[in-house]
Motif scaffolding. Structure first.
Motif, PDB file in Angstrom:
ATOM      1  N   UNK A   1      10.342   1.261   8.568  1.00  0.00           N
ATOM      2  CA  UNK A   1       8.970   1.536   8.122  1.00  0.00           C
ATOM      3  C   UNK A   1       7.979   0.914   9.110  1.00  0.00           C
ATOM      4  N   UNK A   2       8.381  -0.219   9.711  1.00  0.00           N
ATOM      5  CA  UNK A   2       7.508  -0.886  10.668  1.00  0.00           C
ATOM      6  C   UNK A   2       7.268   0.007  11.896  1.00  0.00           C
ATOM      7  N   UNK A   3       8.349   0.573  12.469  1.00  0.00           N
ATOM      8  CA  UNK A   3       8.191   1.432  13.660  1.00  0.00           C
ATOM      9  C   UNK A   3       7.423   2.712  13.305  1.00  0.00           C
ATOM     10  N   UNK A   4       7.697   3.239  12.113  1.00  0.00           N
ATOM     11  CA  UNK A   4       6.982   4.453  11.685  1.00  0.00           C
ATOM     12  C   UNK A   4       5.490   4.156  11.541  1.00  0.00           C
ATOM     13  N   UNK A   5       5.184   2.990  10.951  1.00  0.00           N
ATOM     14  CA  UNK A   5       3.783   2.570  10.816  1.00  0.00           C
ATOM     15  C   UNK A   5       3.122   2.500  12.197  1.00  0.00           C
ATOM     16  N   UNK A   6       3.827   1.896  13.165  1.00  0.00           N
ATOM     17  CA  UNK A   6       3.261   1.731  14.512  1.00  0.00           C
ATOM     18  C   UNK A   6       2.955   3.096  15.136  1.00  0.00           C
ATOM     19  N   UNK A   7       3.907   4.003  15.032  1.00  0.00           N
ATOM     20  CA  UNK A   7       3.701   5.352  15.590  1.00  0.00           C
ATOM     21  C   UNK A   7       2.486   6.013  14.949  1.00  0.00           C
TER      22      UNK A   7
ATOM     23  N   UNK B   1      16.310  -8.009  12.634  1.00  0.00           N
ATOM     24  CA  UNK B   1      15.613  -6.774  12.274  1.00  0.00           C
ATOM     25  C   UNK B   1      15.698  -5.796  13.451  1.00  0.00           C
ATOM     26  N   UNK B   2      16.229  -4.571  13.236  1.00  0.00           N
ATOM     27  CA  UNK B   2      16.334  -3.626  14.362  1.00  0.00           C
ATOM     28  C   UNK B   2      14.998  -2.998  14.768  1.00  0.00           C
ATOM     29  N   UNK B   3      13.926  -3.284  14.013  1.00  0.00           N
ATOM     30  CA  UNK B   3      12.635  -2.665  14.338  1.00  0.00           C
ATOM     31  C   UNK B   3      12.035  -3.286  15.603  1.00  0.00           C
ATOM     32  N   UNK B   4      11.791  -2.452  16.602  1.00  0.00           N
ATOM     33  CA  UNK B   4      11.163  -2.937  17.841  1.00  0.00           C
ATOM     34  C   UNK B   4       9.776  -3.481  17.540  1.00  0.00           C
ATOM     35  N   UNK B   5       9.062  -2.761  16.702  1.00  0.00           N
ATOM     36  CA  UNK B   5       7.691  -3.175  16.420  1.00  0.00           C
ATOM     37  C   UNK B   5       7.657  -4.521  15.707  1.00  0.00           C
ATOM     38  N   UNK B   6       8.523  -4.690  14.698  1.00  0.00           N
ATOM     39  CA  UNK B   6       8.525  -5.965  13.961  1.00  0.00           C
ATOM     40  C   UNK B   6       8.813  -7.122  14.914  1.00  0.00           C
ATOM     41  N   UNK B   7       9.765  -6.916  15.814  1.00  0.00           N
ATOM     42  CA  UNK B   7      10.105  -7.998  16.754  1.00  0.00           C
ATOM     43  C   UNK B   7       8.947  -8.301  17.685  1.00  0.00           C
TER      44      UNK B   7
ATOM     45  N   UNK C   1      -0.785  -3.930   7.038  1.00  0.00           N
ATOM     46  CA  UNK C   1       0.185  -4.437   8.023  1.00  0.00           C
ATOM     47  C   UNK C   1       0.728  -5.822   7.656  1.00  0.00           C
ATOM     48  N   UNK C   2      -0.161  -6.737   7.252  1.00  0.00           N
ATOM     49  CA  UNK C   2       0.306  -8.095   6.953  1.00  0.00           C
ATOM     50  C   UNK C   2       1.331  -8.080   5.816  1.00  0.00           C
ATOM     51  N   UNK C   3       1.022  -7.299   4.781  1.00  0.00           N
ATOM     52  CA  UNK C   3       1.939  -7.239   3.634  1.00  0.00           C
ATOM     53  C   UNK C   3       3.261  -6.587   4.037  1.00  0.00           C
ATOM     54  N   UNK C   4       3.187  -5.583   4.909  1.00  0.00           N
ATOM     55  CA  UNK C   4       4.410  -4.914   5.375  1.00  0.00           C
ATOM     56  C   UNK C   4       5.297  -5.905   6.131  1.00  0.00           C
TER      57      UNK C   4
ATOM     58  N   UNK D   1       0.810  -1.216   0.000  1.00  0.00           N
ATOM     59  CA  UNK D   1       0.000   0.000   0.000  1.00  0.00           C
ATOM     60  C   UNK D   1       0.842   1.265   0.000  1.00  0.00           C
ATOM     61  N   UNK D   2       2.170   1.113   0.042  1.00  0.00           N
ATOM     62  CA  UNK D   2       3.040   2.298  -0.045  1.00  0.00           C
ATOM     63  C   UNK D   2       2.810   2.996  -1.384  1.00  0.00           C
ATOM     64  N   UNK D   3       2.808   4.330  -1.371  1.00  0.00           N
ATOM     65  CA  UNK D   3       2.564   5.037  -2.635  1.00  0.00           C
ATOM     66  C   UNK D   3       3.845   5.618  -3.234  1.00  0.00           C
ATOM     67  N   UNK D   4       4.960   5.507  -2.515  1.00  0.00           N
ATOM     68  CA  UNK D   4       6.220   6.038  -3.040  1.00  0.00           C
ATOM     69  C   UNK D   4       7.373   5.121  -2.643  1.00  0.00           C
TER      70      UNK D   4
END
Ligand code: HMG
Ligand code: MG
Length: 300
Positions: free
Chosen positions: A250-256, A286-292, A268-271, A39-42
């Motif tokens: 992008x995962x942490x940014x999405x969460x915020x 993966x350094x993303x806190x949210x992904x983990x 979210x699932x596709x991300x 769903x990213x547009x850029x």
């Protein structure tokens, strides 16, 4: 309806440009195909720079050509000069990004010229871009600190950003290249810029070396910024900024953003599939806190 915040995915470029072992063209393509499902547009596909300088980005034009077109996604290429721009043009790229810095030393190390000389090169790009109706985005690196010069004056950032807009960039992304900034300093940069420019023409690009990227993005949201660059799985760094880590993930940014009730258009699932796949390809954590946290919860 919730307010929209645009995410510009820079992992395939800012992320992969810093990998010790360059990814194959096929793996770079697979990453972008995964990102196209989110769903990213850029999406920044790569850079048309010298392969002697950044071998990881070799054949970015070929990569661009191999992608299926999608009218809902803007695919862009980074172009430092007319030669790079012509490569992008030849493969039908509709959006390019030019890049300079608020630091003379960084500009010299990064693109082998002064800030003024970088603008001379961009002038050539702009003329051709206008003739072909191609959108040009601008980047300003080192908006808070430079790895060679130390602290950078916010007025300098505002000046270079304004020059890029005056030249015809539709948006300028302010790069906190080495990830040393804290929100108080980021606020001063935005205040200097917003005194002269409209928030709608500016974007934030934060690296996460000291774990401050999300705090700096929160500060930027408070200042009215609504476009942010990020990298899937926090990929990246800059080859000319030693020690700088990847972009905010992008995962942490999405969460915020989603928890602050902003609309991002992200699935979210596709991300998470894109995030998991590239993490496996690179064989690293993966350094993303949210992904983990997401995968721990899913596997519990
Ligand atoms: P130069 O050596 O001054 O260029 O490099 P030149 O014009 O003298 O040409 C030297 C050779 O490069 C020639 O080839 C040219 O044809 C070739 P040779 O005759 O030696 O075989 N060349 C090119 N080849 C492919 N594409 C081109 C191109 N231009 C010349 N476009 C140059 C100048 C800009 C090319 C070089 O410095 C370069 O490629 N730098 C790469 C910089 C880079 O990619 N940095 C990372 C991206 S910026 C970043 O990460 C920050 C950002 O994320 C925001 C933030 O976090 O702050 C955006
Ligand atoms: Mg960057």
């Amino acid at each position: 309806m919730n307010e929209f915040v645009k995410i510009v995915e820079v992992g395939p470029r800012d992320g992969l440009q810093n990998e010790k072992t360059p990814l194959t063209l096929d793996d770079r393509r697979k990453l972008i195909l995964d990102l196209m499902q989110t769903g990213l547009s850029a999406i920044e596909v790569g850079s048309c720079v010298s392969a002697k300088w950044v071998p990881q980005m070799a054949q970015s034009d070929e990569l661009f050509s191999s992608l299926p077109k999608d009218p809902n996604i803007s695919f862009s290429l980074l172009t430092p000069n007319l030669k790079g721009f012509e490569s992008a043009l030849a493969v039908g790229c509709q959006e390019v990004a030019v890049f300079t810095a608020a630091s003379e030393s960084f500009t010299q190390k990064n693109i082998n010229c002064s800030i003024d000389e970088s603008f001379e090169k961009f002038a050539d790009i702009m003329t051709t871009a206008k003739a072909h109706n191609i959108k040009v985005r601008g980047y300003v690196s080192c908006i808070v600190d430079c790895p060679y010069e130390g602290a950078i004056a916010p007025s300098k950032v505002a000046h270079v950003s304004q020059r890029l807009l005056d030249m015809g960039c539709y948006e300028v992304s302010l790069g906190e290249t080495i990830g040393t900034a804290t929100p108080d300093r980021v606020k001063k940069v935005w205040q200097a810029c917003l005194a002269e420019m409209d928030a709608a023409s500016l974007a934030g690009h934060f690296h996460n070396t000291y774990g401050m990227a999300i705090a700096n993005i929160y500060q930027s949201l408070e200042q009215g910024i609504r476009v942010f660059d990020s990298s899937i799985a926090g990929l990246g760094g800059c080859p000319y900024a030693k020690g700088a880590s990847g972009n905010v993930s992008t995962e942490d940014l999405y969460y915020l953003l989603s928890n602050m009730s902003y609309d991002t258009g992200i699935d979210l699932d596709a991300l998470m599939i894109a995030s998991q796949n590239i993490t496996q390809v690179l064989q690293r954590t993966n350094p993303s806190n949210y992904a983990n946290a997401y995968w721990q919860k899913r596997c519990a």
